[in-house]
Design an enzyme around this catalytic site. Sequence first.
Site, PDB file in Angstrom:
ATOM      1  N   GLU A  82     132.414 103.918 133.953  1.00  0.00           N
ATOM      2  CA  GLU A  82     131.330 104.875 133.705  1.00  0.00           C
ATOM      3  C   GLU A  82     130.235 104.853 134.770  1.00  0.00           C
ATOM      4  O   GLU A  82     129.712 105.910 135.160  1.00  0.00           O
ATOM      5  CB  GLU A  82     130.722 104.624 132.312  1.00  0.00           C
ATOM      6  CG  GLU A  82     131.601 105.065 131.171  1.00  0.00           C
ATOM      7  CD  GLU A  82     132.725 104.094 130.881  1.00  0.00           C
ATOM      8  OE1 GLU A  82     133.741 104.506 130.267  1.00  0.00           O
ATOM      9  OE2 GLU A  82     132.612 102.895 131.286  1.00  0.00           O
TER      10      GLU A  82
ATOM     11  N   ARG B 245     144.522 110.368 127.849  1.00  0.00           N
ATOM     12  CA  ARG B 245     145.251 109.599 128.865  1.00  0.00           C
ATOM     13  C   ARG B 245     146.623 110.203 129.165  1.00  0.00           C
ATOM     14  O   ARG B 245     146.955 110.437 130.326  1.00  0.00           O
ATOM     15  CB  ARG B 245     145.410 108.146 128.411  1.00  0.00           C
ATOM     16  CG  ARG B 245     144.101 107.435 128.131  1.00  0.00           C
ATOM     17  CD  ARG B 245     144.294 105.936 128.122  1.00  0.00           C
ATOM     18  NE  ARG B 245     143.259 105.261 127.346  1.00  0.00           N
ATOM     19  CZ  ARG B 245     142.959 103.970 127.448  1.00  0.00           C
ATOM     20  NH1 ARG B 245     143.606 103.219 128.308  1.00  0.00           N
ATOM     21  NH2 ARG B 245     142.025 103.421 126.692  1.00  0.00           N
TER      22      ARG B 245
ATOM     23  N   THR C  42     137.487 113.162 130.311  1.00  0.00           N
ATOM     24  CA  THR C  42     136.792 111.896 130.095  1.00  0.00           C
ATOM     25  C   THR C  42     137.601 110.707 130.585  1.00  0.00           C
ATOM     26  O   THR C  42     137.089 109.586 130.599  1.00  0.00           O
ATOM     27  CB  THR C  42     136.436 111.725 128.604  1.00  0.00           C
ATOM     28  OG1 THR C  42     135.442 110.714 128.461  1.00  0.00           O
ATOM     29  CG2 THR C  42     137.670 111.400 127.775  1.00  0.00           C
TER      30      THR C  42
ATOM     31  N   GLU D  67     143.015 108.878 122.269  1.00  0.00           N
ATOM     32  CA  GLU D  67     143.477 108.145 123.448  1.00  0.00           C
ATOM     33  C   GLU D  67     144.745 108.767 124.032  1.00  0.00           C
ATOM     34  O   GLU D  67     144.899 108.867 125.248  1.00  0.00           O
ATOM     35  CB  GLU D  67     143.733 106.677 123.083  1.00  0.00           C
ATOM     36  CG  GLU D  67     142.530 105.919 122.582  1.00  0.00           C
ATOM     37  CD  GLU D  67     141.547 105.529 123.684  1.00  0.00           C
ATOM     38  OE1 GLU D  67     141.804 105.850 124.851  1.00  0.00           O
ATOM     39  OE2 GLU D  67     140.516 104.903 123.366  1.00  0.00           O
TER      40      GLU D  67
ATOM     41  N   ASP E  10     129.867 109.035 122.560  1.00  0.00           N
ATOM     42  CA  ASP E  10     129.657 109.419 123.956  1.00  0.00           C
ATOM     43  C   ASP E  10     130.227 110.768 124.369  1.00  0.00           C
ATOM     44  O   ASP E  10     129.498 111.686 124.767  1.00  0.00           O
ATOM     45  CB  ASP E  10     130.182 108.315 124.881  1.00  0.00           C
ATOM     46  CG  ASP E  10     131.604 107.852 124.541  1.00  0.00           C
ATOM     47  OD1 ASP E  10     132.224 108.407 123.612  1.00  0.00           O
ATOM     48  OD2 ASP E  10     132.094 106.919 125.209  1.00  0.00           O
TER      49      ASP E  10
END
Length: 645
Positions: free
Chosen positions: A489, A169, A576, A165, A310
């Site tokens: 998404e 980010r 992503t 994360e 994913d």
Amino acid sequence: MFDRDRKNSLPMYKDKPYAYPGSHRRGPWFRRKSTLAGLALSVFALLYWLGFFSSGSVSTPSRGRKPSGSSAKGGKVDWTARAEDVREVMRDSWAGYEKYAWGYDEYHPISKNGRQMVNNGMGWIIVDALDTLMIMNLTSELAHAREWVSTTLSYDVNHDVNVFETTIRMLGGLLSAHYLSTEFPNMAPVRDKLSDDLYLEKATDLADRLMGAYNSTSGVPYASINLHEKRGLVSHDDGGASSTAEATTLQLEMKYMAKLTGETVYWETAEHVMKVVDDNEAKDGLVPIFIYADQGTFRGQNIRLGSRGDSYYEYLIKQYLQTSLQEPIYLEMWDEALEGVQKHLITYSHPSQFTVLAERPEGIDNGLSPKMDHLVCFMPGTIALGATKGLPLFSASTKGTWTRKHDREMELAKELMKTCWGMYKATSTGLAPEIAHFHLPTKQLMMSDFPIDDQPKGPGEKEFQDPDGEWRKDFLLKPADLHNLQRPETVESLFYMWRITKDPIYREWGWEMFEAFRKYTSVGDAGYSSLNNVNQVPVTFRDNMESFWLAETLKYFYLLFGPEDVLPLDKVVFNTEAHPFPKFELGKLFKTGWQRKPRRKADVASDDKAKKESVESASTEKPHDEKKKGEEKEDERKGKKEKRD
């Protein structure tokens, strides 16, 4: 890190679908707005809060305004006006955060307060939103953010954080902000006395700290890291295993970091992870969702493209695109995985035959679960991106490299997109649940049960408009899964599908989605919040605004409705978390530093057979040419249709 009772853990919403518990701790003084004006950190901040800057981000919010994009000019939709509506929602979301929780990592718009995840904060919301502010030309908002990044942001915190994360980010946010501010200086131009390399300086410090996570025996990163000590920490859950998706969704960021600095260690360290994962020789390219950092081996056999699985697949094709198609190893891995998905995970619902990307909880040789996380809805756009390499379909399909295989991939992308759209249409609010299950026919059907060029197709657009349509029976929405976290998404895939196919239906679906978000997630001057139940009207709120609402969801809506020459897909690759990076050449410093292990003979024979069939199909059938089938083929088709009915 994964202990949900720990008050200072990072939320895991991007990859793990569960609610993060709130905290009742009293925050530091700048949470309490009654003292904010008198104790402002700088003259700039004081003037900003008093409204001396041009954009007026704390002005009257857009709720109640007539939606500008709802009108048409000359019988045509005004997409520029619709993009402006998205921009207004971004301004209102940002203004609520500025007013009630400035500088905090979490924002709770119902409670009108915030919470830090570590001492002094991580810049979670601010850094994640930097490039969105630039793309939307929100200059004064960006100036305020830059001032905070310069004077307050520090990653020298004695606390453990999630490696994945923090990379996607924070590191991704800083790198994309550097890219946009240097390559596109007219995007939200800010004139201040701060360093031109502000974002890169912060990114370099953070990347150096994150490198400690890779100091495992295998080189697979630990799940967490103490940023001050630069020490990796084993996962507190999952038997100490790291998430496979998390370990393999760091490469775009580290490779771009290496390209910017010339330091090959970032590249080589992150790249090595791909070798370790691939050395496990997962069957048909489908990897289990956990991997032990020390051993470099998989834990369990759970196969899914939802949470924890994913973005492994996403970063296969995106690594190939990032380095300008110069690393074919990742294309090979992507093609293998996509074939595995079609062979083992694609099934069809009943009675309307939606294409479902299901799960295999006990491995690909065991039972199938007809479940799709909303997270899986990244896949339609990614499949289309992989087929065309970011080019518009009309351009890609005229190249000599285009085959029937690519046609079939595009059809799969379109059908999966339809399924994800159905997840929105099937609810009372028009917003998707976190997870959807599907009804299957008595006899489960897979792709191999149908002719290769005649796969089932779900409902058409007219059927979707029927409020009592039979297609609704295909969806099984369970009470525990009905929350909506404002996830990106589906709109992400709509953005890719629009840019690639130019089919306006994807924009129209996006607009309908956006209006539902605006209608049901607005909380007045505090901005927007996630929901408890998408089938309940009036709605109840979860009292949380995720950073990806700003970083991804609104950004993709804005790009979907806006001009196509902004961040074109043949020039950039989005990480992503929707942070754009430029594509680049390998150059002299960088190379693919590993090779795949020799395959087992049985796998090689199977792979060769599949490749031969693909080549034969490409050579005997021209793209977009529906040739008349022979009697034997026609009989087979009729038999399959009867079976399907």
